[in-house]
Design a protein around this motif. Sequence first.
Motif, short mmCIF file in Angstrom:
data_model
loop_
_atom_site.label_atom_id
_atom_site.label_comp_id
_atom_site.label_asym_id
_atom_site.label_seq_id
_atom_site.Cartn_x
_atom_site.Cartn_y
_atom_site.Cartn_z
N LEU A 1 0.81 -1.22 0.00
CA LEU A 1 0.00 0.00 0.00
C LEU A 1 0.85 1.26 0.00
CD1 LEU A 1 -2.77 -0.91 2.63
CD2 LEU A 1 -2.84 -1.16 0.14
N LEU A 2 2.06 1.18 0.54
CA LEU A 2 2.86 2.37 0.74
C LEU A 2 3.98 2.49 -0.29
CD1 LEU A 2 3.36 2.37 4.63
CD2 LEU A 2 1.46 3.30 3.28
N PHE A 3 4.22 3.70 -0.73
CA PHE A 3 5.43 3.98 -1.50
C PHE A 3 6.63 3.95 -0.57
CE2 PHE A 3 8.55 7.14 -3.00
CZ PHE A 3 8.88 6.57 -4.21
N LYS A 4 6.43 4.50 0.64
CA LYS A 4 7.52 4.54 1.60
C LYS A 4 6.96 4.83 2.99
CE LYS A 4 11.37 6.21 0.09
NZ LYS A 4 12.47 7.12 -0.35
N GLN A 5 7.59 4.25 4.02
CA GLN A 5 7.31 4.63 5.40
C GLN A 5 8.59 5.23 5.98
OE1 GLN A 5 6.99 1.58 8.41
NE2 GLN A 5 7.56 -0.05 6.98
N VAL A 6 8.45 6.36 6.66
CA VAL A 6 9.62 7.09 7.15
C VAL A 6 9.34 7.63 8.54
CG1 VAL A 6 10.36 7.76 4.83
CG2 VAL A 6 8.85 9.27 6.12
N GLU A 7 10.40 7.99 9.24
CA GLU A 7 10.22 8.65 10.53
C GLU A 7 9.57 10.01 10.31
OE1 GLU A 7 10.75 7.27 13.45
OE2 GLU A 7 11.43 5.43 12.46
N MET A 8 8.83 10.46 11.32
CA MET A 8 8.06 11.69 11.19
C MET A 8 8.92 12.88 10.76
SD MET A 8 5.05 12.96 11.32
CE MET A 8 4.49 14.64 11.12
N GLU A 9 10.14 12.96 11.28
CA GLU A 9 10.98 14.11 10.96
C GLU A 9 11.44 14.12 9.50
OE1 GLU A 9 13.55 11.14 13.40
OE2 GLU A 9 11.51 11.96 13.43
N SER A 10 11.29 13.00 8.80
CA SER A 10 11.69 12.93 7.39
C SER A 10 10.50 12.96 6.44
CB SER A 10 12.49 11.64 7.13
OG SER A 10 13.64 11.58 7.95
N LEU A 11 9.29 13.01 7.00
CA LEU A 11 8.09 12.88 6.16
C LEU A 11 7.98 13.99 5.12
CD1 LEU A 11 5.50 11.30 5.61
CD2 LEU A 11 4.36 12.66 7.39
N ASN A 12 8.08 15.23 5.55
CA ASN A 12 7.97 16.34 4.60
C ASN A 12 9.01 16.24 3.49
OD1 ASN A 12 5.81 17.58 5.89
ND2 ASN A 12 7.12 18.87 7.17
#
Length: 259
Positions: free
Chosen positions: A177-188
């Motif tokens: 389902l996801l292109f990518k999962q990242v830590e919140m600080e890297s989301l933007n």
Amino acid sequence: MDNKVIYQLESYIARITLNRPNALNALDNDMIADLISFLKESKRDDKVRVVIIEGNGKAFCSGDDLVDMGTERNPNPTDKLTEYTDGYPEVVLAMKNLEKPIVVKVQKYALGAGLEIALAADFIIASTDTKFGLPFVLRGISAGTYLLQKRIGYHRAARYLYLGEMFGTEEASQWGLLFKQVEMESLNEEVEKLAEHLSKSATRTIGLMKKAMHTSENMELEAAFQVQTYSTLASFHTMDYAEGKQAFIEKRETNFEGK
């Protein structure tokens, strides 16, 4: 009064922001109407080559506002069938009919209508703390019966629909389902990176592929290949194709205009 949905356009990237953070961006009729309007505006505007949908505050979207969807500007219809037809399913359809790539940025919660909107996007990038779910059954509502089943299969979807459970980014990633999962600080940063890449790509061609994929989704092989063939023919007449061919001949980087 603050806008419940904000629309911004910069460098070919349209940003649609759910802006009701105190309610975890729960959708009311105003927000649904604005989402549909901004998606249609993105469809008409040649300067838009990619769309980001995001939520302001700590959550992407907690679903429909179950207290009261009606507003002064957009009261609930007296007919329930009209109310449910014209609700968030219209947002999903507008997303599918937009022949431009859509990236959804998800954090904390994507529940109910929020998950449906995310599933209708072309790319989902989520923070690792995100919880997804379609907890309609917990309120005695039958909904969410198409997209999740289509993406993850009947038996998995039955678990989350019938039990109202949530799932995390690990499961969502495993299921594709996801292109990518990242830590919140890297989301933007990750969302901007993908959107910028897409904005410089052959977005008219991407639009044709998107339309062909949705059109042929439930077709038999022969009919599906016919749709693909017409999509290929249409791409032959685009500026994207001409630029791609010329760049190949000249052995240089492409400079697509998304037309």
